[in-house]
Design a protein around this motif. Structure first.
Motif, PDB file in Angstrom:
ATOM      1  N   LEU A   1       4.685  -7.962  -7.426  1.00 37.25           N
ATOM      2  CA  LEU A   1       3.867  -7.158  -8.335  1.00 37.25           C
ATOM      3  C   LEU A   1       2.388  -7.362  -8.029  1.00 37.25           C
ATOM      4  CD1 LEU A   1       3.597  -5.444 -11.010  1.00 37.25           C
ATOM      5  CD2 LEU A   1       3.386  -7.664 -12.176  1.00 37.25           C
ATOM      6  N   VAL A   2       2.010  -8.596  -7.746  1.00 37.50           N
ATOM      7  CA  VAL A   2       0.595  -8.924  -7.549  1.00 37.50           C
ATOM      8  C   VAL A   2      -0.012  -8.131  -6.390  1.00 37.50           C
ATOM      9  CG1 VAL A   2      -1.028 -10.777  -7.022  1.00 37.50           C
ATOM     10  CG2 VAL A   2       0.853 -11.192  -8.620  1.00 37.50           C
ATOM     11  N   PRO A   3       0.557  -8.168  -5.164  1.00 34.26           N
ATOM     12  CA  PRO A   3      -0.039  -7.359  -4.094  1.00 34.26           C
ATOM     13  C   PRO A   3       0.090  -5.865  -4.332  1.00 34.26           C
ATOM     14  CG  PRO A   3       2.006  -8.374  -3.343  1.00 34.26           C
ATOM     15  CD  PRO A   3       1.667  -9.003  -4.648  1.00 34.26           C
ATOM     16  N   ALA A   4       1.139  -5.437  -5.032  1.00 34.32           N
ATOM     17  CA  ALA A   4       1.297  -4.007  -5.310  1.00 34.32           C
ATOM     18  C   ALA A   4       0.210  -3.511  -6.257  1.00 34.32           C
ATOM     19  CB  ALA A   4       2.679  -3.732  -5.895  1.00 34.32           C
TER      20      ALA A   4
ATOM     21  N   LEU B   1      -6.410   2.501  -4.943  1.00 31.46           N
ATOM     22  CA  LEU B   1      -6.148   3.940  -4.922  1.00 31.46           C
ATOM     23  C   LEU B   1      -6.584   4.594  -6.228  1.00 31.46           C
ATOM     24  CD1 LEU B   1      -2.618   3.877  -3.249  1.00 31.46           C
ATOM     25  CD2 LEU B   1      -4.765   4.583  -2.193  1.00 31.46           C
ATOM     26  N   ASP B   2      -6.052   4.111  -7.336  1.00 36.17           N
ATOM     27  CA  ASP B   2      -6.451   4.616  -8.650  1.00 36.17           C
ATOM     28  C   ASP B   2      -5.958   3.684  -9.732  1.00 36.17           C
ATOM     29  OD1 ASP B   2      -3.855   5.802 -10.012  1.00 36.17           O
ATOM     30  OD2 ASP B   2      -3.799   6.436  -7.916  1.00 36.17           O
ATOM     31  N   ALA B   3      -6.710   3.580 -10.802  1.00 34.05           N
ATOM     32  CA  ALA B   3      -6.391   2.659 -11.893  1.00 34.05           C
ATOM     33  C   ALA B   3      -5.111   3.061 -12.616  1.00 34.05           C
ATOM     34  CB  ALA B   3      -7.552   2.596 -12.885  1.00 34.05           C
ATOM     35  N   HIS B   4      -4.793   4.348 -12.610  1.00 31.24           N
ATOM     36  CA  HIS B   4      -3.621   4.827 -13.350  1.00 31.24           C
ATOM     37  C   HIS B   4      -2.331   4.249 -12.772  1.00 31.24           C
ATOM     38  CE1 HIS B   4      -1.444   7.359 -16.077  1.00 31.24           C
ATOM     39  NE2 HIS B   4      -0.834   8.022 -15.107  1.00 31.24           N
TER      40      HIS B   4
ATOM     41  N   PHE C   1       0.839  -1.210   0.000  1.00 35.32           N
ATOM     42  CA  PHE C   1       0.000   0.000   0.000  1.00 35.32           C
ATOM     43  C   PHE C   1       0.873   1.259   0.000  1.00 35.32           C
ATOM     44  CE2 PHE C   1      -1.967   3.447   2.404  1.00 35.32           C
ATOM     45  CZ  PHE C   1      -3.100   3.687   1.632  1.00 35.32           C
ATOM     46  N   PHE C   2       1.907   1.288   0.841  1.00 37.31           N
ATOM     47  CA  PHE C   2       2.775   2.466   0.908  1.00 37.31           C
ATOM     48  C   PHE C   2       3.491   2.685  -0.428  1.00 37.31           C
ATOM     49  CE2 PHE C   2       3.165   1.444   5.669  1.00 37.31           C
ATOM     50  CZ  PHE C   2       2.052   2.218   5.958  1.00 37.31           C
ATOM     51  N   LEU C   3       3.903   1.589  -1.077  1.00 37.73           N
ATOM     52  CA  LEU C   3       4.545   1.711  -2.390  1.00 37.73           C
ATOM     53  C   LEU C   3       3.574   2.285  -3.403  1.00 37.73           C
ATOM     54  CD1 LEU C   3       6.779   1.162  -4.490  1.00 37.73           C
ATOM     55  CD2 LEU C   3       5.840  -1.148  -4.723  1.00 37.73           C
ATOM     56  N   ALA C   4       2.378   1.728  -3.453  1.00 37.62           N
ATOM     57  CA  ALA C   4       1.388   2.208  -4.415  1.00 37.62           C
ATOM     58  C   ALA C   4       1.063   3.673  -4.176  1.00 37.62           C
ATOM     59  CB  ALA C   4       0.120   1.355  -4.316  1.00 37.62           C
ATOM     60  N   GLN C   5       0.974   4.059  -2.925  1.00 40.30           N
ATOM     61  CA  GLN C   5       0.688   5.450  -2.587  1.00 40.30           C
ATOM     62  C   GLN C   5       1.814   6.375  -3.048  1.00 40.30           C
ATOM     63  OE1 GLN C   5       0.343   6.422   1.685  1.00 40.30           O
ATOM     64  NE2 GLN C   5      -1.691   7.200   1.210  1.00 40.30           N
ATOM     65  N   ALA C   6       3.059   5.938  -2.837  1.00 42.67           N
ATOM     66  CA  ALA C   6       4.201   6.755  -3.249  1.00 42.67           C
ATOM     67  C   ALA C   6       4.277   6.895  -4.763  1.00 42.67           C
ATOM     68  CB  ALA C   6       5.496   6.152  -2.712  1.00 42.67           C
ATOM     69  N   LEU C   7       3.896   5.843  -5.489  1.00 45.09           N
ATOM     70  CA  LEU C   7       3.996   5.848  -6.948  1.00 45.09           C
ATOM     71  C   LEU C   7       2.962   6.747  -7.617  1.00 45.09           C
ATOM     72  CD1 LEU C   7       4.748   2.086  -7.694  1.00 45.09           C
ATOM     73  CD2 LEU C   7       6.278   4.033  -8.032  1.00 45.09           C
ATOM     74  N   ARG C   8       2.105   7.330  -6.855  1.00 44.67           N
ATOM     75  CA  ARG C   8       1.145   8.270  -7.437  1.00 44.67           C
ATOM     76  C   ARG C   8       1.822   9.588  -7.803  1.00 44.67           C
ATOM     77  NH1 ARG C   8      -4.116   8.215  -3.636  1.00 44.67           N
ATOM     78  NH2 ARG C   8      -5.172   8.886  -5.551  1.00 44.67           N
ATOM     79  N   GLU C   9       3.052   9.786  -7.301  1.00 45.21           N
ATOM     80  CA  GLU C   9       3.803  11.008  -7.605  1.00 45.21           C
ATOM     81  C   GLU C   9       4.809  10.726  -8.720  1.00 45.21           C
ATOM     82  OE1 GLU C   9       5.462  12.942  -4.240  1.00 45.21           O
ATOM     83  OE2 GLU C   9       3.776  12.439  -2.926  1.00 45.21           O
ATOM     84  N   GLU C  10       4.849  11.590  -9.700  1.00 46.33           N
ATOM     85  CA  GLU C  10       5.682  11.381 -10.880  1.00 46.33           C
ATOM     86  C   GLU C  10       7.171  11.241 -10.570  1.00 46.33           C
ATOM     87  OE1 GLU C  10       6.498  10.333 -14.582  1.00 46.33           O
ATOM     88  OE2 GLU C  10       4.500  10.600 -13.728  1.00 46.33           O
ATOM     89  N   PRO C  11       7.768  12.048  -9.679  1.00 47.82           N
ATOM     90  CA  PRO C  11       9.202  11.868  -9.377  1.00 47.82           C
ATOM     91  C   PRO C  11       9.512  10.473  -8.829  1.00 47.82           C
ATOM     92  CG  PRO C  11       8.448  13.992  -8.583  1.00 47.82           C
ATOM     93  CD  PRO C  11       7.219  13.231  -8.979  1.00 47.82           C
ATOM     94  N   VAL C  12       8.591   9.938  -8.034  1.00 49.79           N
ATOM     95  CA  VAL C  12       8.795   8.595  -7.491  1.00 49.79           C
ATOM     96  C   VAL C  12       8.691   7.560  -8.609  1.00 49.79           C
ATOM     97  CG1 VAL C  12       7.961   6.866  -5.840  1.00 49.79           C
ATOM     98  CG2 VAL C  12       7.961   9.291  -5.232  1.00 49.79           C
TER      99      VAL C  12
END
Length: 225
Positions: A155-158, A165-168, A129-140
């Motif tokens: 990859l599967v749990p991520a 959070l969002d499909a994108h 969850f924390f990884l997915a949340q961080a990846l919502r920002e372009e620099p990350v």
């Protein structure tokens, strides 16, 4: 930018292999250190430990390594000694039942799962969850794209966490992994092609490590080496 929860994960982008493999290994070491220092005295945790018959093979040896590194072998003598006492009683009861001709209900089966495995699954869910949340920002995302990325197992749990959070973000992870897998597959094809004696004179390149890269891509770095 990364917050206090995702900082360690994003920092792992700069290390070889899957960042969640790295963080999961550190999480397990920290949990095991807490167990032998404090958790082995917690009544509920000890109950689950005994119900599971101790740790699974991988976590039992992790326990051994962490205890040995801290010269604290008495902890193993304590918890596994108590487990041995319990099992001696159970096995004696099972042997007596078998001697009376009973064939059902006497097998000394375990009643629980390895507590370290249970905690590892919970930690992975949080880290994904924390990884997915961080990846919502372009620099990350850019830092992630430059890393070796997730292994398939993580990859599967991520992706599951990202979809919540969002499909994108979920699409980014799937598209990124597909690109990495295609490159590794192309490398394996080229590796096989250059094995032909008729191409022995051709220069060797990155494809020569593709047979290692494909293992890393599916299961992550060998973090226990």
């Amino acid at each position: 930018m990364p917050d206090v929860f995702s900082y360690e994960i994003v920092e792992a982008f700069g290390l070889p292999g899957c960042p969640l493999c790295r963080v999961a290994a550190r999480d397990e070491e920290r949990w095991m250190d807490t167990f032998w220092r404090e958790g082995s005295l917690a009544r509920e945790l000890r109950r689950r430990f005994y119900a599971a018959g101790g740790f699974c093979r991988r976590h039992a040896w992790l326990f051994h390594r962490r205890v040995a590194a801290n010269a604290a072998a008495a902890v193993i003598a304590d918890v596994y000694g108590n487990l041995a006492d319990r099992d001696l009683e159970r096995l004696a009861a099972a042997a007596a039942a078998l001697s009376r001709g009973r064939r059902r209900g006497v097998a000394p089966a375990r009643a629980g799962r390895c507590p370290a495995c249970v905690e590892a699954e919970r930690a992975l869910e949080r880290d994904a969850f924390f990884l997915a949340q961080a990846l919502r920002e372009e620099p990350v995302r850019q830092r992630y794209a430059a890393s070796q990325g997730l292994c398939y197992a993580h990859l599967v749990p991520a992706v599951a966490a990202a979809r919540a959070l969002d499909a994108h973000t979920a699409h980014f992870l799937v598209r990124d992994f597909r690109g990495r897998l295609q490159r590794v597959r192309d490398g394996l094809t080229e590796y096989d092609r250059k094995r032909d004696y008729r191409r022995a004179g051709e220069p060797k390149g990155d494809e020569q490590r593709s047979w290692t890269d494909v293992i890393r891509l599916y299961v992550g770095e060998d973090v226990e080496r």
